[in-house]
Enzyme design. Structure first.
Site, PDB file in Angstrom:
ATOM      1  N   GLU A 105      -1.539  39.612  46.598  1.00  0.00           N
ATOM      2  CA  GLU A 105      -2.024  38.910  45.399  1.00  0.00           C
ATOM      3  C   GLU A 105      -0.830  38.808  44.475  1.00  0.00           C
ATOM      4  O   GLU A 105      -0.437  39.802  43.864  1.00  0.00           O
ATOM      5  CB  GLU A 105      -3.144  39.711  44.724  1.00  0.00           C
ATOM      6  CG  GLU A 105      -4.355  39.986  45.593  1.00  0.00           C
ATOM      7  CD  GLU A 105      -5.225  38.770  45.812  1.00  0.00           C
ATOM      8  OE1 GLU A 105      -5.177  37.842  44.983  1.00  0.00           O
ATOM      9  OE2 GLU A 105      -5.931  38.734  46.828  1.00  0.00           O
ATOM     10  N   CYS A 151      -2.081  37.383  35.794  1.00  0.00           N
ATOM     11  CA  CYS A 151      -1.531  36.560  36.884  1.00  0.00           C
ATOM     12  C   CYS A 151      -2.067  35.135  36.825  1.00  0.00           C
ATOM     13  O   CYS A 151      -1.355  34.192  37.119  1.00  0.00           O
ATOM     14  CB  CYS A 151      -1.844  37.195  38.222  1.00  0.00           C
ATOM     15  SG  CYS A 151      -3.575  37.588  38.414  1.00  0.00           S
ATOM     16  N   GLU A 172       7.313  32.256  36.340  1.00  0.00           N
ATOM     17  CA  GLU A 172       6.248  33.047  35.715  1.00  0.00           C
ATOM     18  C   GLU A 172       6.901  33.953  34.655  1.00  0.00           C
ATOM     19  O   GLU A 172       7.672  34.852  34.995  1.00  0.00           O
ATOM     20  CB  GLU A 172       5.550  33.911  36.763  1.00  0.00           C
ATOM     21  CG  GLU A 172       4.408  34.705  36.187  1.00  0.00           C
ATOM     22  CD  GLU A 172       3.803  35.684  37.184  1.00  0.00           C
ATOM     23  OE1 GLU A 172       4.546  36.469  37.771  1.00  0.00           O
ATOM     24  OE2 GLU A 172       2.569  35.641  37.345  1.00  0.00           O
ATOM     25  N   LYS A 184      -0.864  53.594  45.275  1.00  0.00           N
ATOM     26  CA  LYS A 184       0.214  53.823  44.302  1.00  0.00           C
ATOM     27  C   LYS A 184      -0.005  52.960  43.065  1.00  0.00           C
ATOM     28  O   LYS A 184      -0.024  51.732  43.153  1.00  0.00           O
ATOM     29  CB  LYS A 184       1.578  53.453  44.898  1.00  0.00           C
ATOM     30  CG  LYS A 184       2.719  53.915  43.980  1.00  0.00           C
ATOM     31  CD  LYS A 184       4.090  53.414  44.414  1.00  0.00           C
ATOM     32  CE  LYS A 184       4.505  52.167  43.703  1.00  0.00           C
ATOM     33  NZ  LYS A 184       4.595  52.269  42.242  1.00  0.00           N
TER      34      LYS A 184
HETATM   35  P1  NAD Z   1       5.920  44.292  40.584  1.00  0.00           P
HETATM   36  O1  NAD Z   1       5.938  43.417  41.785  1.00  0.00           O
HETATM   37  O2  NAD Z   1       7.202  44.610  39.936  1.00  0.00           O
HETATM   38  O3  NAD Z   1       5.270  45.714  40.930  1.00  0.00           O
HETATM   39  C1  NAD Z   1       3.962  45.845  41.433  1.00  0.00           C
HETATM   40  C2  NAD Z   1       3.857  47.149  42.193  1.00  0.00           C
HETATM   41  O4  NAD Z   1       4.709  47.093  43.326  1.00  0.00           O
HETATM   42  C3  NAD Z   1       4.277  48.385  41.401  1.00  0.00           C
HETATM   43  O5  NAD Z   1       3.422  49.461  41.745  1.00  0.00           O
HETATM   44  C4  NAD Z   1       5.688  48.630  41.889  1.00  0.00           C
HETATM   45  O6  NAD Z   1       6.079  49.969  41.791  1.00  0.00           O
HETATM   46  C5  NAD Z   1       5.577  48.208  43.349  1.00  0.00           C
HETATM   47  N1  NAD Z   1       6.835  47.786  43.975  1.00  0.00           N
HETATM   48  C6  NAD Z   1       7.931  47.266  43.371  1.00  0.00           C
HETATM   49  N2  NAD Z   1       8.891  47.023  44.289  1.00  0.00           N
HETATM   50  C7  NAD Z   1       8.385  47.370  45.494  1.00  0.00           C
HETATM   51  C8  NAD Z   1       8.889  47.335  46.824  1.00  0.00           C
HETATM   52  N3  NAD Z   1      10.100  46.887  47.108  1.00  0.00           N
HETATM   53  N4  NAD Z   1       8.085  47.761  47.833  1.00  0.00           N
HETATM   54  C9  NAD Z   1       6.841  48.193  47.570  1.00  0.00           C
HETATM   55  N5  NAD Z   1       6.315  48.263  46.324  1.00  0.00           N
HETATM   56  C10 NAD Z   1       7.071  47.851  45.303  1.00  0.00           C
HETATM   57  O7  NAD Z   1       4.897  43.630  39.580  1.00  0.00           O
HETATM   58  P2  NAD Z   1       4.533  44.081  38.102  1.00  0.00           P
HETATM   59  O8  NAD Z   1       5.670  43.709  37.214  1.00  0.00           O
HETATM   60  O9  NAD Z   1       4.042  45.475  38.113  1.00  0.00           O
HETATM   61  O10 NAD Z   1       3.274  43.134  37.806  1.00  0.00           O
HETATM   62  C11 NAD Z   1       3.377  41.825  37.392  1.00  0.00           C
HETATM   63  C12 NAD Z   1       3.173  40.869  38.549  1.00  0.00           C
HETATM   64  O11 NAD Z   1       1.924  41.107  39.179  1.00  0.00           O
HETATM   65  C13 NAD Z   1       3.115  39.419  38.083  1.00  0.00           C
HETATM   66  O12 NAD Z   1       3.910  38.617  38.933  1.00  0.00           O
HETATM   67  C14 NAD Z   1       1.648  39.048  38.252  1.00  0.00           C
HETATM   68  O13 NAD Z   1       1.400  37.692  38.445  1.00  0.00           O
HETATM   69  C15 NAD Z   1       1.255  39.860  39.428  1.00  0.00           C
HETATM   70  N6  NAD Z   1      -0.193  40.030  39.484  1.00  0.00           N
HETATM   71  C16 NAD Z   1      -0.902  39.294  40.394  1.00  0.00           C
HETATM   72  C17 NAD Z   1      -2.293  39.404  40.439  1.00  0.00           C
HETATM   73  C18 NAD Z   1      -3.113  38.594  41.426  1.00  0.00           C
HETATM   74  O14 NAD Z   1      -4.279  38.908  41.585  1.00  0.00           O
HETATM   75  N7  NAD Z   1      -2.565  37.580  42.073  1.00  0.00           N
HETATM   76  C19 NAD Z   1      -2.948  40.267  39.561  1.00  0.00           C
HETATM   77  C20 NAD Z   1      -2.200  41.006  38.653  1.00  0.00           C
HETATM   78  C21 NAD Z   1      -0.813  40.871  38.625  1.00  0.00           C
END
Ligand code: NAD
Length: 490
Positions: free
Chosen positions: A249, A283, A384, A174
């Site tokens: 991650e 991130c 963050e 997804k």
């Molecule tokens: P997010 O957690 O809002 O969403 C990420 C994904 O999870 C999306 O596809 C979203 O639709 C899905 N999602 C949301 N709620 C969910 C749930 N309850 N159950 C299952 N899936 C769900 O994050 P974002 O705003 O899209 O991205 C930013 C975040 O990602 C930041 O915190 C960043 O640090 C992190 N990030 C981490 C890494 C890493 O390698 N550690 C890399 C890139 C981004």
């Protein structure tokens, strides 16, 4: 205008409700695509298909070298279409084209890396006390649910899809509901190279419904998630039902430690790159710069002088050095944090505003923003923000640098700048983070394990570790003298 559909069992389909979501260009606020808004029912269908495909062996029974051949073809197609893919990534995510081009090259190389790795020797044998041969083999986990964020729509997807497919799993993937454009192109490539139907499936839609179903379903054996820490916690709970394997991650608030003896201009240069690359939506961003007190004022002056000159604009303008934030909602969140920083008593020394001049008023542009005079308990130091906002803190000595570096719930990344090699290693070893650099920032390699300590995650992506994530480990013990064991006397 793109009409984006989901890819389930080799078919391009709309959601069962036929609902669509508008997808915006963050530089202009224009709608560039409409994406199928999937539902729990759609996720269930994709999971069912992936389970049947796994159980049929159409992918897991294919010799590793043949699976690798498909991955090499995907890599070649990404290379052939790199410029188009980069332009689409820029249109959907907002990142400057030069960043998007790097991402496409990295994505192709990631497929090649795992294509190579899966054909290399693996497993071990061990000596046992019986007349037996004992060995360890690696096997695919089964149905892998892969959920990714919007900051690297292509690259974060590939970091999961390449090793998962290499290992012989089937997948339900997804993309972020905000950035489904290049993921759709990637699945067109997956279709073009002929990966068997049902092996790779893409569902779209909101996390709370579609994502949660993937995390919860008893027919999914592993969930690999990249995104925010709060979402990670919810996924862990949802995954507990059938004790799924988990890879998380998550977020970060990473320290960039600069000692007085560092090469000054190199440190300033990487510190700027560390936070403002990707508009801070990375991130591993170096969002807390810790500077030794004797050079603190000089560092802040130089850093701010250069931050003010960063050229902010649309990603497709070749002069642009920093693009917009990904969405209006996210821009509003970042601006709220800037207001909060002021209320908390931090001193704003650079930026702090939305940019609306020079035709940027329709996009989600925010100035490079710098706060000083912060205390460690402030939210802008602990949370963050995921935008172009950095705090610069002062430290007296090595001990205080380490103490400040580790004083958050996160543990994703960190860096040290000094010309004293022993000090660099001493300090970086004390930084509780999984991704670290000495005299550099952000450089990322397919070969090296990527992941966080503390609340920044569980498990590792990339490298051999990234393949392990998508494999089960089995011991096989073979009796070399087949005769009764005679444990019971009767
Ligand atoms: P997010 O957690 O809002 O969403 C990420 C994904 O999870 C999306 O596809 C979203 O639709 C899905 N999602 C949301 N709620 C969910 C749930 N309850 N159950 C299952 N899936 C769900 O994050 P974002 O705003 O899209 O991205 C930013 C975040 O990602 C930041 O915190 C960043 O640090 C992190 N990030 C981490 C890494 C890493 O390698 N550690 C890399 C890139 C981004």
């Amino acid at each position: 205008m793109f009409d984006l559909k989901m890819y389930i069992n080799g078919e391009w389909i709309d959601s069962k409700t036929k609902n669509k979501r508008d997808i915006y260009n963050p530089a202009t606020g224009e709608v560039i695509a409409q994406a199928a808004e999937g539902t729990v029912e759609d996720a269930r269908e994709a999971i069912k298909v992936a389970k049947e495909a796994f159980e049929s062996g159409i992918w897991s029974d294919v010799p590793a070298a043949e699976r690798a051949a498909y991955l090499y073809k995907i890599a070649d197609k990404i290379d052939e279409n790199a410029e188009e893919l980069a332009r689409l990534e820029t249109m959907d995510n907002g990142k400057p084209l030069r960043e998007a081009r790097f991402d496409m090259a990295d994505a192709a190389n990631c497929f090649r890396y795992y294509a190579g790795l899966i054909t290399k020797p693996e497993g071990v044998t061990y000596q046992v006390s019986d007349p037996a041969q004992a060995l360890v083999v690696k096997e695919p986990v089964g149905v892998c649910g892969l959920i990714v964020p919007w900051n690297y729509p292509m690259l974060m997807s590939v970091w999961k899809i390449a090793p998962a497919l290499a290992a012989g799993n089937t997948i339900v993937y997804k993309p972020s509901e905000v950035t489904p454009v290049t993921p759709t192109k990637l699945f067109e490539i997956i279709e073009e190279v002929g990966i068997p139907k049902g092996v790779a499936n893409m569902v779209m839609g909101p996390g709370a419904t579609v994502g949660n179903e993937i995390a919860e379903s008893k027919d999914v054996d592993l969930v690999s998630f990249t995104g925010g820490t709060k979402t990670g916690r919810s996924i862990m709970k949802a995954a507990a039902g059938n004790i799924k394997k988990l890879s998380l991650e998550l977020g970060g608030k990473s320290p960039n430690i600069i000692f007085a003896d560092a090469d000054f201009e190199v440190a300033v240069d990487y510190a700027l790159f560390g936070i403002f690359c990707g508009t801070g939506q990375v991130c591993a961003a170096g969002s807390r710069i810790l500077v030794e007190e004797s050079i603190y004022d000089k560092f802040v002056d130089r850093f701010v002088e250069r931050a003010k000159k960063i050229k902010v604009g649309p990603g497709d303008d070749p002069n642009t050095e920093m693009g917009p934030l990904v969405s209006q909602e996210h821009m509003e969140k970042v601006l709220r944090y800037i207001e909060l920083g002021k209320q908390e008593g931090a001193k704003l020394v650079c930026g702090g505003n939305r940019i609306t001049e020079n035709g940027l008023d329709k996009g989600y542009f925010v100035e490079p923003t710098v706060f000083v005079d912060v205390t460690n308990d402030m939210k802008i130091v602990q949370d963050e923000i995921f935008g172009p906002v950095v705090v610069i803190q002062k430290f007296k000595d090595e001990q205080e640098a380490i103490q400040l570096a580790n004083a958050t719930d996160y543990g994703l990344a960190g860096a040290v700048f000094t010309v004293d090699g022993a000090k660099a290693l001493r300090v970086i070893k004390k930084v509780r983070a999984g991704i670290t650099w000495i005299n550099m920032y952000h450089n990322t390699y397919n070969e090296a394990p990527w992941g966080g300590y503390k609340q920044s995650g569980i498990g590792r992506a990339l490298g051999t570790y990234g393949l392990d994530t998508y494999q089960e480990t089995k011991q096989i013990n073979i009796n070399l003298q087949v005769e009764p064991i005679r444990w019971f006397s009767n």
